[in-house]
Scaffold this motif. Structure first.
Motif, mmCIF file in Angstrom:
data_model
loop_
_atom_site.group_PDB
_atom_site.id
_atom_site.type_symbol
_atom_site.label_atom_id
_atom_site.label_comp_id
_atom_site.label_asym_id
_atom_site.label_seq_id
_atom_site.Cartn_x
_atom_site.Cartn_y
_atom_site.Cartn_z
ATOM 1 N N ASP A 91 -2.959 0.151 -3.463
ATOM 2 C CA ASP A 91 -3.332 -0.941 -2.619
ATOM 3 C C ASP A 91 -3.787 -2.213 -3.307
ATOM 4 O OD1 ASP A 91 -4.636 -2.334 -0.661
ATOM 5 O OD2 ASP A 91 -5.333 -0.523 0.384
ATOM 6 N N VAL A 133 -4.999 7.285 -1.714
ATOM 7 C CA VAL A 133 -4.417 5.924 -1.672
ATOM 8 C C VAL A 133 -3.739 5.959 -3.303
ATOM 9 C CG1 VAL A 133 -4.222 3.673 -1.692
ATOM 10 C CG2 VAL A 133 -5.679 4.986 -0.014
ATOM 11 N N ARG A 142 0.953 -1.233 -0.007
ATOM 12 C CA ARG A 142 0.091 0.046 -0.043
ATOM 13 C C ARG A 142 0.780 1.102 0.156
ATOM 14 N NH1 ARG A 142 -2.917 3.696 3.733
ATOM 15 N NH2 ARG A 142 -4.689 3.840 3.032
#
Length: 360
Positions: free
Chosen positions: A63, A60, A53
């Motif tokens: 991931d 993000v 991640r």
């Protein structure tokens, strides 16, 4: 804040890295082949990790568990490489403006702010062919900043420059680390650059994070000598300019309640100066010597002794809250009876003390 936790394999090489980097400069240090450039490529989205991640603030970037892998253009990550990679047919001004266009984002640093930060006002109408190596790299950094990144990565940006050009650009990189307001990953195998620019340090060794944390704390770990290299082992001291000894071209630096004398540094009284002292340049005495050419004799206390299998031993000394590393022969350690808690004096030649970046 950048959060990285990745597992990546490329052929026979494996990279497993986990660390965090906040606003300011975090150095990624390691020998050739340690995985530094692979790490940069993974964060930028140029290579895909097998698992893990990567997050930048609340966004993000990657991931594996949730199937997230943002493309390069959406990561808001800028990379400056060893070569400036400027467009040779465009002026400096147009190279910089290309960065703004390529980022396609409003806000961020203004053109004038970036130009002023990097000191490139006089270069705007030149073509890249008329720039020195240091000037070209400053323009490349400016172009990267004008793209509006949330993370700036510099992959050994000074490795192709000679000493004079490195000295030219380092003050601008210091300002960048202090004033950019974003996380900066500075990749290097040159410890003097790391000490000059970074507050946090990540050491990579054979694809693994061997240590990570505040620069001084990591460098004071005497168990990392084999990784950082015997020639690199040393300490970082935070000092403050106390005055100048103009007759002898020396500068007085306050180190807590004690002082150091170093070759003249062009800095104002009260300015904070980070110094690098190699472990090989620190001798130890049980009593304060007299009639000695060495200018710096500091009261200290032994906090740790690491005995190697060869001739050497590393000794960690406390000077107030700061730490100083010394490398002696194991015979000297034994004959002086150096153990934790023993009061001693550290001896350092003035000419052996250097400011980060290779300056004396």
């Amino acid at each position: 804040m950048l959060d990285v936790f990745i597992d990546l394999s490329r052929g026979e090489f494996a990279l497993q890295a986990s660390f965090r980097a906040g606003v300011g400069a975090t150095a990624i240090f390691g020998r050739s082949g340690a995985g530094k450039s692979t790490l940069v490529a993974a964060i930028a989205g140029l290579v895909r990790p097998n698992a893990g991640r990567i997050a930048l603030g609340d966004r993000v970037l990657f991931d594996s568990a949730h199937g997230i892998d943002l493309p390069v253009r959406r990561r808001r990550v800028a990379v400056v490489f060893q070569e400036s990679r400027l467009f040779p047919h465009l002026s400096v001004r147009r190279n910089l403006l290309y960065g703004r266009w390529a980022g396609r984002r409003s806000g961020g640093s203004s053109f004038d702010d970036v130009v002023g930060l990097l000191g490139i006002e006089a270069l705007l109408d030149r073509k890249p062919g008329r720039l020195s190596g240091g000037e070209a790299q400053r323009v490349a950094i400016g172009r990267a900043l004008l793209s509006g990144p949330e993370l700036l990565m510099m992959d050994e940006p000074l490795s192709h420059l000679d000493g004079a050009r490195r000295a030219e650009i380092l003050p601008f990189l210091e300002r960048l680390a202090t004033e950019s307001g974003i996380p900066i990953l500075y990749v290097s195998h040159a410890m003097d650059e790391v000490i000059r620019l970074a507050d946090q340090l990540v050491i990579l060794d054979k694809g693994m994070v061997a240590a990570a944390g505040p620069l001084e704390d990591v460098l004071n770990r005497i168990d990392l000598g084999a990784i950082s290299g015997l020639a690199e082992a040393g300490s970082v001291l935070m000092t403050e300019v106390a005055g100048q000894v103009t007759d002898y071209a020396l500068t007085r630096l306050a180190l807590g309640e004690q002082e150091l004398l170093v070759p003249e540094i062009a800095a104002a009284t009260g300015e904070r100066i980070r110094l690098r002292v190699l472990a090989d340049d620190v001798a130890i005495a049980l009593e304060r010597p007299k009639a000695l050419s060495i200018r710096n004799v500091l009261a200290a206390e032994v906090t740790e002794v690491a005995h190697g299998t060869g001739a050497h031993a590393d000794v960690l000394l406390a000077i107030g809250p700061q730490r100083l590393r010394s490398r002696l022969t194991r015979q000297s350690v034994a004959e002086l009876g150096l153990v934790a808690g023993k009061p001693v004096f550290a001896l350092i030649k003035s000419v052996a003390i250097r400011r980060g970046g290779g300056e004396s």
